[in-house]
Design an enzyme around this catalytic site. Structure first.
Site, PDB file in Angstrom:
ATOM      1  N   ASN A 270       0.849  -1.186   0.000  1.00  0.00           N
ATOM      2  CA  ASN A 270       0.000   0.000   0.000  1.00  0.00           C
ATOM      3  C   ASN A 270       0.887   1.239   0.000  1.00  0.00           C
ATOM      4  O   ASN A 270       1.865   1.305   0.751  1.00  0.00           O
ATOM      5  CB  ASN A 270      -0.910  -0.012   1.236  1.00  0.00           C
ATOM      6  CG  ASN A 270      -1.879  -1.179   1.234  1.00  0.00           C
ATOM      7  OD1 ASN A 270      -2.372  -1.577   0.184  1.00  0.00           O
ATOM      8  ND2 ASN A 270      -2.148  -1.737   2.401  1.00  0.00           N
TER       9      ASN A 270
ATOM     10  N   GLN B 117      -2.106   3.270   2.712  1.00  0.00           N
ATOM     11  CA  GLN B 117      -0.964   3.116   3.615  1.00  0.00           C
ATOM     12  C   GLN B 117      -1.251   3.802   4.947  1.00  0.00           C
ATOM     13  O   GLN B 117      -1.699   4.955   4.978  1.00  0.00           O
ATOM     14  CB  GLN B 117       0.294   3.727   2.971  1.00  0.00           C
ATOM     15  CG  GLN B 117       1.558   3.476   3.783  1.00  0.00           C
ATOM     16  CD  GLN B 117       2.823   3.974   3.071  1.00  0.00           C
ATOM     17  OE1 GLN B 117       2.755   4.589   2.003  1.00  0.00           O
ATOM     18  NE2 GLN B 117       3.959   3.688   3.672  1.00  0.00           N
TER      19      GLN B 117
ATOM     20  N   HIS C 129       6.597  -1.432   3.748  1.00  0.00           N
ATOM     21  CA  HIS C 129       6.355  -2.812   4.170  1.00  0.00           C
ATOM     22  C   HIS C 129       5.636  -3.577   3.076  1.00  0.00           C
ATOM     23  O   HIS C 129       4.757  -3.049   2.407  1.00  0.00           O
ATOM     24  CB  HIS C 129       5.577  -2.882   5.490  1.00  0.00           C
ATOM     25  CG  HIS C 129       4.352  -2.020   5.524  1.00  0.00           C
ATOM     26  ND1 HIS C 129       4.408  -0.663   5.720  1.00  0.00           N
ATOM     27  CD2 HIS C 129       3.036  -2.321   5.367  1.00  0.00           C
ATOM     28  CE1 HIS C 129       3.188  -0.166   5.698  1.00  0.00           C
ATOM     29  NE2 HIS C 129       2.330  -1.149   5.469  1.00  0.00           N
TER      30      HIS C 129
HETATM   31  P1  AMP Z   1      -0.649  -0.426   5.750  1.00  0.00           P
HETATM   32  O1  AMP Z   1      -2.085  -0.094   5.990  1.00  0.00           O
HETATM   33  O2  AMP Z   1      -0.361  -1.032   4.418  1.00  0.00           O
HETATM   34  O3  AMP Z   1       0.250   0.756   6.069  1.00  0.00           O
HETATM   35  O4  AMP Z   1      -0.302  -1.583   6.757  1.00  0.00           O
HETATM   36  C1  AMP Z   1       0.132  -1.383   8.060  1.00  0.00           C
HETATM   37  C2  AMP Z   1      -0.014  -2.697   8.763  1.00  0.00           C
HETATM   38  O5  AMP Z   1       0.745  -2.656   9.957  1.00  0.00           O
HETATM   39  C3  AMP Z   1      -1.456  -3.048   9.140  1.00  0.00           C
HETATM   40  O6  AMP Z   1      -1.822  -4.277   8.544  1.00  0.00           O
HETATM   41  C4  AMP Z   1      -1.389  -3.142  10.665  1.00  0.00           C
HETATM   42  O7  AMP Z   1      -2.220  -4.152  11.192  1.00  0.00           O
HETATM   43  C5  AMP Z   1       0.082  -3.432  10.912  1.00  0.00           C
HETATM   44  N1  AMP Z   1       0.592  -3.050  12.209  1.00  0.00           N
HETATM   45  C6  AMP Z   1       0.420  -1.880  12.848  1.00  0.00           C
HETATM   46  N2  AMP Z   1       1.072  -1.888  14.021  1.00  0.00           N
HETATM   47  C7  AMP Z   1       1.689  -3.085  14.117  1.00  0.00           C
HETATM   48  C8  AMP Z   1       2.515  -3.704  15.099  1.00  0.00           C
HETATM   49  N3  AMP Z   1       2.857  -3.074  16.234  1.00  0.00           N
HETATM   50  N4  AMP Z   1       2.969  -4.956  14.869  1.00  0.00           N
HETATM   51  C9  AMP Z   1       2.618  -5.600  13.734  1.00  0.00           C
HETATM   52  N5  AMP Z   1       1.857  -5.075  12.766  1.00  0.00           N
HETATM   53  C10 AMP Z   1       1.390  -3.830  12.956  1.00  0.00           C
END
Ligand code: AMP
Ligand code: ZN
Length: 114
Positions: A87, A94, A100
């Site tokens: 994303n 995002q 990521h």
């Molecule tokens: P995005 O929306 O593509 O930016 O994805 C961010 C992702 O990070 C989401 O799927 C969240 O669930 C994940 N996320 C946020 N905080 C954490 C955390 N502390 N440990 C693992 N995953 C996380």
């Protein structure tokens, strides 16, 4: 970046379930999984999004994807199939601004995504 959540995971100052790591990338399970397997692979170095990558990051980008394949094998979804998602920016959905790669699998993925 001291205020970046994923930099803190790399630095081990906040906990995560680590799945894979090497000198360039770290992989850990998503805290809010959207599929039976949902793991994130991130570069150790802070990069805001895939849009910020430069020509000099081609090895990093390749290794990010190859680490995703390793995670898929490790999680047992290599044969059944999986999806990589990156994303990017507001319309891309995002929410964490450290690059990521999502690895999603263990169920059939719909298309188009929401
Ligand atoms: P995005 O929306 O593509 O930016 O994805 C961010 C992702 O990070 C989401 O799927 C969240 O669930 C994940 N996320 C946020 N905080 C954490 C955390 N502390 N440990 C693992 N995953 C996380
Ligand atoms: Zn960061």
């Amino acid at each position: 970046m001291s205020d970046c959540l994923f930099c803190k995971i790399v630095a081990r100052t906040i906990p995560a379930t680590l799945v894979y790591e090497d000198e360039l990338v770290v992989a850990f399970d998503d805290i809010n999984p959207q599929a039976p397997t949902h793991t994130l692979v991130i570069p150790r170095k802070h990069v805001t999004s895939i849009a910020e990558l430069q020509d000099g990051d081609v090895t990093l980008l390749g290794r990010l994807l190859l680490a995703g394949n390793k995670v898929a094998r490790q999680k047992g979804i290599a044969d059944s199939g999986y999806r990589f998602v990156v994303n990017t920016g507001a319309d891309g959905g995002q929410s964490v601004f450290h690059l990521h790669l999502h690895i999603l699998g263990g169920r059939h993925m719909g298309w188009p995504p929401g």
